[in-house]
Design an enzyme around this catalytic site. Structure first.
Site, PDB file in Angstrom:
ATOM      1  N   GLY A  84       0.860  -0.975   0.277  1.00  0.00           N
ATOM      2  CA  GLY A  84       0.539   0.046   0.232  1.00  0.00           C
ATOM      3  C   GLY A  84       0.558   1.432   0.714  1.00  0.00           C
ATOM      4  O   GLY A  84       1.428   1.158  -1.160  1.00  0.00           O
ATOM      5  N   ARG A  85       1.035   2.132   1.118  1.00  0.00           N
ATOM      6  CA  ARG A  85       1.586   3.183   1.583  1.00  0.00           C
ATOM      7  C   ARG A  85       2.853   2.849   2.441  1.00  0.00           C
ATOM      8  O   ARG A  85       2.709   2.057   3.193  1.00  0.00           O
ATOM      9  CB  ARG A  85       1.179   4.129   1.695  1.00  0.00           C
ATOM     10  CG  ARG A  85      -0.300   4.818   0.363  1.00  0.00           C
ATOM     11  CD  ARG A  85       1.259   5.441  -0.175  1.00  0.00           C
ATOM     12  NE  ARG A  85       0.393   5.961  -1.949  1.00  0.00           N
ATOM     13  CZ  ARG A  85       0.011   4.616  -2.492  1.00  0.00           C
ATOM     14  NH1 ARG A  85       0.447   3.500  -3.102  1.00  0.00           N
ATOM     15  NH2 ARG A  85      -0.533   5.457  -3.376  1.00  0.00           N
ATOM     16  N   GLU A 121      11.037   7.228  -0.541  1.00  0.00           N
ATOM     17  CA  GLU A 121      11.417   6.605  -1.726  1.00  0.00           C
ATOM     18  C   GLU A 121      11.799   7.452  -3.085  1.00  0.00           C
ATOM     19  O   GLU A 121      11.221   8.203  -3.125  1.00  0.00           O
ATOM     20  CB  GLU A 121       9.940   5.776  -2.172  1.00  0.00           C
ATOM     21  CG  GLU A 121       9.518   4.574  -1.519  1.00  0.00           C
ATOM     22  CD  GLU A 121       7.548   3.653  -2.515  1.00  0.00           C
ATOM     23  OE1 GLU A 121       7.954   2.936  -1.557  1.00  0.00           O
ATOM     24  OE2 GLU A 121       7.893   4.543  -2.821  1.00  0.00           O
ATOM     25  N   HIS A 147       9.287  -1.227  -5.355  1.00  0.00           N
ATOM     26  CA  HIS A 147       7.751  -0.322  -5.046  1.00  0.00           C
ATOM     27  C   HIS A 147       7.366  -1.001  -6.916  1.00  0.00           C
ATOM     28  O   HIS A 147       7.181  -0.661  -7.584  1.00  0.00           O
ATOM     29  CB  HIS A 147       7.975   0.446  -5.424  1.00  0.00           C
ATOM     30  CG  HIS A 147       6.356   1.451  -4.976  1.00  0.00           C
ATOM     31  ND1 HIS A 147       6.740   2.639  -4.957  1.00  0.00           N
ATOM     32  CD2 HIS A 147       5.776   0.932  -6.102  1.00  0.00           C
ATOM     33  CE1 HIS A 147       4.736   3.261  -4.944  1.00  0.00           C
ATOM     34  NE2 HIS A 147       4.930   1.861  -5.587  1.00  0.00           N
ATOM     35  N   TRP A 167       3.051  -3.240  -8.618  1.00  0.00           N
ATOM     36  CA  TRP A 167       2.198  -3.096 -10.023  1.00  0.00           C
ATOM     37  C   TRP A 167       2.679  -3.027 -11.212  1.00  0.00           C
ATOM     38  O   TRP A 167       2.199  -3.162 -12.116  1.00  0.00           O
ATOM     39  CB  TRP A 167       2.184  -1.328  -9.734  1.00  0.00           C
ATOM     40  CG  TRP A 167       3.832  -1.048 -10.000  1.00  0.00           C
ATOM     41  CD1 TRP A 167       4.442  -0.886  -8.953  1.00  0.00           C
ATOM     42  CD2 TRP A 167       3.727  -0.428 -11.199  1.00  0.00           C
ATOM     43  NE1 TRP A 167       5.562   0.121  -9.698  1.00  0.00           N
ATOM     44  CE2 TRP A 167       5.018   0.590 -11.028  1.00  0.00           C
ATOM     45  CE3 TRP A 167       3.534  -0.441 -12.793  1.00  0.00           C
ATOM     46  CZ2 TRP A 167       6.021   0.662 -12.150  1.00  0.00           C
ATOM     47  CZ3 TRP A 167       3.913   0.187 -13.816  1.00  0.00           C
ATOM     48  CH2 TRP A 167       5.144   0.757 -13.458  1.00  0.00           C
TER      49      TRP A 167
END
Length: 305
Positions: free
Chosen positions: A229-230, A259, A280, A283
């Site tokens: 998520g975050r 990040e 990251h 996705w």
């Protein structure tokens, strides 16, 4: 029509436009001091993480659309955009399946200690074994375990669907301010009964640091956490402490609170047990990248139609 992508390097898949009708410039990255200059004459601005504030939007007299190459729009001053008649569009569902698969993949890695066992195969521990295999950390099945999902959006539901297919019992955290469904529990109760926890909520003042020392203390000592998520949903120092002291079974993090992270970020320490950190990329499957690129192209093309 002039189209500018301010941080095109964040999307490894190129966008394709008819150069006869669209003047397209893809900047790999854009620093804040260059934003106003690069968007001044643009009709469409594409951005992933570059911020567009009120002053920059007001200075872009030709701007009709800001297309965000991501699921969120928190990097855009939407109030000013609305005031100026600038449309803001995002691509909310391009990577749901990709992120959900990453959650399940890392869950297997954590529960079965795949990183440790892969290392043991090549660092001499297997070769020195007195029998056909080398056994170290306890290997736990995924099927039959309890999977807790915090956040019931597209990605949370996609992860839940995959987990059920593996024979996991899925429980959701109760959404704040809403009645508790049959498959939901208040977050505190959820933490106490899950074998794996996955986080899919936006970062807000209420969710920042939601997985801190108190939350970690309520979890089973062999439970694992996956965060796509975050980064700031998890208190980094509290997680480091819990991992070192064996108060949590492991964690897989695809996001950090900063990040890109500094080299001395506490969650990048090499000696943290059963921690898997990825940069990251949950996705970023080829399929998700292609969907994102095609959707951005459609958003731009719609400005010509």
């Amino acid at each position: 029509m002039k189209v500018v992508f301010l941080d095109a390097a964040t999307l490894p898949t190129d966008l394709r436009f008819d150069q006869a009708t669209i003047d397209y410039t893809a900047w790999p990255s854009t620093t804040p001091e260059l934003v106003a200059e690069r968007i001044r004459e643009a009709t469409v601005v594409i951005t992933n993480k570059v911020r567009l504030d009120a002053a920059q939007l007001r200075a872009a007299g030709q701007l009709r659309l800001v297309a965000v190459a991501a699921a969120g729009t928190d990097n855009i001053d939407r109030e000013t955009a609305a005031e100026l008649g600038i449309a803001v569009a995002n691509v909310p569902d391009y990577g749901s399946d990709s992120v959900a698969e990453h959650v399940i993949a890392t869950l297997f890695a954590l529960r079965r200690h795949l990183v440790t066992y892969a290392a043991a195969a090549v660092d001499g521990r297997w070769s020195a074994s007195g029998h056909f295999c080398w056994t170290g950390p306890r290997i736990r099945d995924v099927g039959g375990s309890v999977f807790g999902v915090v956040g019931r959006g597209r990605i949370g539901e996609a992860a839940a669907r995959l987990a059920r297919g593996l024979g996991m019992q899925v429980l959701f955290a109760q959404a704040p301010g809403k009645p508790c469904r049959d498959d939901e529990l208040p977050l505190g109760e959820l933490l106490e009964c899950v074998d794996a926890l996955t986080l899919h909520v936006p970062l807000t003042p209420a969710t920042r640091g939601m997985i801190g020392r108190e939350a970690l203390a309520r979890m089973k000592p062999d439970a694992v956490i996956v965060n796509t998520g975050r980064g700031a949903l998890v208190d980094a120092e509290a997680l480091v402490e819990a991992l070192r002291l064996g108060r949590i079974g492991g964690a897989a993090l695809d996001v950090l609170d900063v990040e890109p992270p500094p080299p001395d970020h506490p969650l990048l320490a090499r000696d943290l047990p059963n921690l898997l950190v990825t940069p990251h990329v949950a996705w970023a499957s080829e399929h998700a990248q292609a969907r994102l690129a095609r959707r951005l192209e459609e958003l731009v093309q719609a400005q010509l139609d």
